[in-house]
Design an enzyme around this catalytic site. Sequence first.
Site, PDB file in Angstrom:
ATOM      1  N   ASN A   1       0.835  -1.205   0.000  1.00 17.48           N
ATOM      2  CA  ASN A   1       0.000   0.000   0.000  1.00 17.48           C
ATOM      3  C   ASN A   1       0.869   1.256   0.000  1.00 17.48           C
ATOM      4  OD1 ASN A   1       0.544  -0.986   2.636  1.00 17.48           O
ATOM      5  ND2 ASN A   1      -1.159   0.143   3.523  1.00 17.48           N
ATOM      6  N   ILE A   2       0.409   2.257  -0.728  1.00 21.25           N
ATOM      7  CA  ILE A   2       1.151   3.512  -0.897  1.00 21.25           C
ATOM      8  C   ILE A   2       0.191   4.649  -0.563  1.00 21.25           C
ATOM      9  CG2 ILE A   2       2.461   4.945  -2.516  1.00 21.25           C
ATOM     10  CD1 ILE A   2       2.958   2.331  -4.167  1.00 21.25           C
ATOM     11  N   GLU A   3       0.472   5.310   0.561  1.00 15.13           N
ATOM     12  CA  GLU A   3      -0.446   6.356   1.030  1.00 15.13           C
ATOM     13  C   GLU A   3      -0.026   7.731   0.524  1.00 15.13           C
ATOM     14  OE1 GLU A   3      -0.709   5.659   5.285  1.00 15.13           O
ATOM     15  OE2 GLU A   3      -1.969   3.900   4.920  1.00 15.13           O
TER      16      GLU A   3
ATOM     17  N   CYS B   1      -4.180   0.784  -2.490  1.00 14.37           N
ATOM     18  CA  CYS B   1      -4.016  -0.446  -1.708  1.00 14.37           C
ATOM     19  C   CYS B   1      -3.004  -1.380  -2.376  1.00 14.37           C
ATOM     20  CB  CYS B   1      -5.345  -1.185  -1.604  1.00 14.37           C
ATOM     21  SG  CYS B   1      -6.586  -0.349  -0.615  1.00 14.37           S
TER      22      CYS B   1
ATOM     23  N   GLU C   1      -3.217  -4.529  -3.111  1.00 19.22           N
ATOM     24  CA  GLU C   1      -3.776  -5.396  -4.151  1.00 19.22           C
ATOM     25  C   GLU C   1      -3.805  -4.686  -5.497  1.00 19.22           C
ATOM     26  OE1 GLU C   1      -4.971  -4.634  -1.163  1.00 19.22           O
ATOM     27  OE2 GLU C   1      -6.553  -6.027  -0.541  1.00 19.22           O
TER      28      GLU C   1
ATOM     29  N   CYS D   1     -10.573  -4.261   0.568  1.00 16.36           N
ATOM     30  CA  CYS D   1     -11.592  -3.202   0.564  1.00 16.36           C
ATOM     31  C   CYS D   1     -12.481  -3.325  -0.678  1.00 16.36           C
ATOM     32  CB  CYS D   1     -10.921  -1.829   0.618  1.00 16.36           C
ATOM     33  SG  CYS D   1     -10.310  -1.240  -0.963  1.00 16.36           S
TER      34      CYS D   1
ATOM     35  N   CYS E   1     -10.842  -2.520  -4.117  1.00 14.24           N
ATOM     36  CA  CYS E   1      -9.976  -3.603  -4.618  1.00 14.24           C
ATOM     37  C   CYS E   1     -10.804  -4.772  -5.134  1.00 14.24           C
ATOM     38  CB  CYS E   1      -9.018  -4.064  -3.528  1.00 14.24           C
ATOM     39  SG  CYS E   1      -7.715  -2.861  -3.210  1.00 14.24           S
TER      40      CYS E   1
HETATM   41  N1  THU Z   1      -5.318  -1.329   2.596  1.00 11.79           N
HETATM   42  C1  THU Z   1      -4.785  -2.168   1.648  1.00 11.79           C
HETATM   43  O1  THU Z   1      -3.675  -1.948   1.143  1.00 11.79           O
HETATM   44  N2  THU Z   1      -5.541  -3.210   1.245  1.00 11.79           N
HETATM   45  C2  THU Z   1      -6.750  -3.540   1.768  1.00 11.79           C
HETATM   46  O2  THU Z   1      -7.412  -4.431   1.269  1.00 11.79           O
HETATM   47  C3  THU Z   1      -7.250  -2.818   2.949  1.00 11.79           C
HETATM   48  C4  THU Z   1      -6.638  -1.494   3.174  1.00 11.79           C
HETATM   49  C5  THU Z   1      -4.511  -0.184   3.038  1.00 11.79           C
HETATM   50  C6  THU Z   1      -4.981   1.157   2.566  1.00 11.79           C
HETATM   51  C7  THU Z   1      -4.387   2.061   3.623  1.00 11.79           C
HETATM   52  O3  THU Z   1      -3.053   2.369   3.247  1.00 11.79           O
HETATM   53  C8  THU Z   1      -4.351   1.221   4.879  1.00 11.79           C
HETATM   54  O4  THU Z   1      -4.495  -0.120   4.447  1.00 11.79           O
HETATM   55  C9  THU Z   1      -5.439   1.549   5.874  1.00 11.79           C
HETATM   56  O5  THU Z   1      -6.682   1.581   5.270  1.00 11.79           O
END
Ligand code: THU
Length: 132
Positions: free
Chosen positions: A42-44, A53, A55, A86, A89
């Site tokens: 995941n890259i915020e 996310c 995935e 989520c 995804c």
């Molecule tokens: N996140 C994912 O990378 N995949 C998921 O299926 C659930 C959520 C990440 C997004 C965000 O960076 C962090 O988790 C919190 O929501």
Amino acid sequence: MSKQQLIEKAIESRNNAYVPYSNFQVGAALRTKSGKVYTGCNIENAAYPVTCCAERVAIFKAISEGETEFVEIAVAANTERPVPPCGSCRQVMSEFFNPDTEIHLTNLKANTMTIKMDELLPFSFQKTDMDK
Ligand code: THU
């Protein structure tokens, strides 16, 4: 690559997560029909909704390299239960995966569940729904 090795790749990919806001690392590893594996984390972003996310990073990497056929994906996070993907995804997965593509969800305690695409997002909106 075995299911267990794919899960290990997903766990390893968490190390590259850019998560200064949530501190919640997620990793993914996607295996194509040809046997290649694309990983993602995941890259915020300071503008929170721009976050991608793990995935979707793995899927978009594969699509951008010309891959179209996917066999299985593993997703890993430090959760109590196997990490549930989520909604966004799930929709992206349903665009590119077959109904029987396997999704392995895990946590760091090795609680793993495998679910097929059509179980993860039943009655999903598809491109054929735009046909009259
Ligand atoms: N996140 C994912 O990378 N995949 C998921 O299926 C659930 C959520 C990440 C997004 C965000 O960076 C962090 O988790 C919190 O929501």
